[in-house]
Design an enzyme around this catalytic site. Structure first.
Site, mmCIF file in Angstrom:
data_model
loop_
_atom_site.group_PDB
_atom_site.id
_atom_site.type_symbol
_atom_site.label_atom_id
_atom_site.label_comp_id
_atom_site.label_asym_id
_atom_site.label_seq_id
_atom_site.Cartn_x
_atom_site.Cartn_y
_atom_site.Cartn_z
ATOM 1 N N SER B 193 -1.926 4.660 -0.389
ATOM 2 C CA SER B 193 -2.586 3.887 0.666
ATOM 3 C C SER B 193 -1.877 2.549 0.878
ATOM 4 C CB SER B 193 -4.053 3.666 0.314
ATOM 5 O OG SER B 193 -4.168 2.837 -0.812
ATOM 6 N N ARG B 197 -0.241 2.066 4.533
ATOM 7 C CA ARG B 197 -0.884 1.063 5.373
ATOM 8 C C ARG B 197 0.163 0.110 5.940
ATOM 9 N NH1 ARG B 197 -3.733 -1.158 1.856
ATOM 10 N NH2 ARG B 197 -5.527 0.215 2.066
ATOM 11 N N ASN B 201 1.366 0.240 9.954
ATOM 12 C CA ASN B 201 1.166 -0.916 10.821
ATOM 13 C C ASN B 201 2.468 -1.410 11.419
ATOM 14 O OD1 ASN B 201 -1.572 -2.356 11.110
ATOM 15 N ND2 ASN B 201 -1.606 -1.495 9.047
#
Lengths: 157, 257
Positions: B193, B197, B201
């Site tokens: 994660s 992440r 992004n």
């Protein structure tokens, strides 16, 4: 997009960076921060202490000032007392001196009076003798009538 | 690769921008641009902080020291808030992660064509300048963090304690296989994660910059300007999230139940 050996290279770089930061960057900067914090805290404490000392000093100064005032008042009172004493003393001395002078003057006057009486007595004796001589002529013996003459002159005094 | 490079039109443009400069084949290949730019940015970070650290004084700080101290206090506060143990590693680690990830992300704000153009003049065909749009970079960092989590779990709780935690929590010894599965998923989810992440992004952000760059020139500023401003927030936020989660995960590893 694929995962490949770049991963390993990146991990090595990351490990090196973390090691370097841990060893050479974090400690000095962090220490300087802590030290500054301590300095500021010390400074503040010192300022507070200084303020307390000022208050203490002011109190002390007030006490000293009060003491000085009391003391000066005492000194002034003493001085006044002393001055009065001196004035009284000098008055007394002056009076004494005056009396003494008066006495001396009186004594002198008496003396002079005595002298004047004496010389007057002598002169009156001479005058009376010459008057008697003129009245009685040259008959009267000075030695013989000395007693009478003395009586007469003593009546003068 | 070669066919992609010569693809025409918008798709070709996008693919070209998002293709790494790669040497080698298969797993044992390297993305030179990612390695180069992340090392360069790491160098910038080290140079700046080393400079500040060498001149560090407890008196009146200079400009660089002031900025470095600001970051250090900020990171230290984050560490103090979430981490209650004593560790010499965790705060410098968090600082490195925050600054490095921020600098990676910051590359996103360069106009998308400038550095590849310079690269092409120098004869470099592909150049992807934002290291955080490379899964290798984000995974390298999150896997390092993962190793640290495992290392500290074993160090603090002991091998047996850690094994017990894996097997007997959260549902007690009667459900050991289930616990183990749950814990393993939980632990492995952490690095995945973290990496995805950040990657997601930044990759999406860069993609949107590239899409904006495809539009006619008179529309571009209208879109790229607000997006860039928004991105200032995103790049900082992503760096911050990566750092805070690292601290949280490591503090969890330090907690003995």
């Amino acid at each position: 997009m694929s995962i490949n050996a770049t991963l390993i290279g990146q991990m090595i770089t990351f490990a090196l960076l973390v090691w370097f930061t841990m060893k050479y960057i974090w400690p000095p900067l962090f220490d300087s921060l802590e030290e500054r914090k301590k300095k500021i805290a010390d400074g503040l404490a010192a300022a507070e202490k200084g303020q307390e000392q000022i208050i203490l000093a002011e109190k002390k100064a007030k006490i000293v000032l009060k003491e000085a005032k009391d003391r000066s008042a005492e000194i002034v009172t003493l001085a006044q007392k002393r001055a009065n004493e001196i004035v009284e003393e000098s008055k007394y001395t002056a009076k004494q001196e005056g009396e003494r002078l008066i006495l001396a003057a009186k004594g002198q006057i008496d003396q002079e009076l005595q002298q004047a009486k004496e010389s007057l007595r002598k002169e009156i004796t001479v005058l009376a003798l010459s008057a008697a001589q003129q009245i009685l002529g040259a008959e009267i013996d000075k030695a013989k009538h000395q007693n009478i003459l003395n009586k007469v002159s003593s009546q003068l005094g | 690769m070669a066919t992609e490079a010569h693809a025409e039109g918008a798709t070709g443009y996008i693919i070209h921008h998002l293709t790494a400069l790669r040497v080698g084949e298969g797993f044992w290949s390297l993305h030179l641009d990612t390695l180069f730019f992340s090392a360069l940015l790491g160098g910038v970070f080290i140079w700046f902080f080393k400079n500040a650290a060498e001149k560090a004084t407890s008196g009146v700080p200079g400009l660089a020291q002031n900025f470095a101290e600001m970051l250090i206090e900020f990171v230290d506060q984050q560490v103090k808030d979430s981490f209650h143990g004593h560790s010499k590693l965790i705060a410098p680690l968090a600082l490195t992660i925050f600054c490095w990830v921020f600098l990676w992300n910051f590359m996103d704000l360069f106009p998308v064509d400038i550095l590849p153009l310079i690269g092409s003049i120098m004869g470099i065909e592909y150049l992807r300048v934002v290291p955080s749009t490379d899964l290798n970079a984000t995974f390298a960092m999150s896997i390092s963090v993962f190793f640290l989590i495992i290392f500290y779990s074993i160090k603090i709780k002991g091998p047996i304690g850690f094994a017990k935690e894996l097997m007997f929590q959260p549902f007690g010894p009667w459900l050991t296989p289930f616990n183990l599965l749950l814990k393993l998923v939980e632990e492995i989810a952490k690095p995945i994660s973290l990496a995805l992440r950040l990657f997601g992004n930044l990759y999406a952000g860069e993609l949107i910059f590239i899409l904006i760059a495809l539009l006619p020139w008179y529309v571009q500023p209208l879109l790229s300007f607000p997006w860039a401003i928004f991105h200032i927030l995103i790049i900082t936020l992503q760096a911050f999230i990566f750092m805070v989660l690292t601290i949280v995960y490591l503090s969890m590893a330090h907690e003995d139940h």
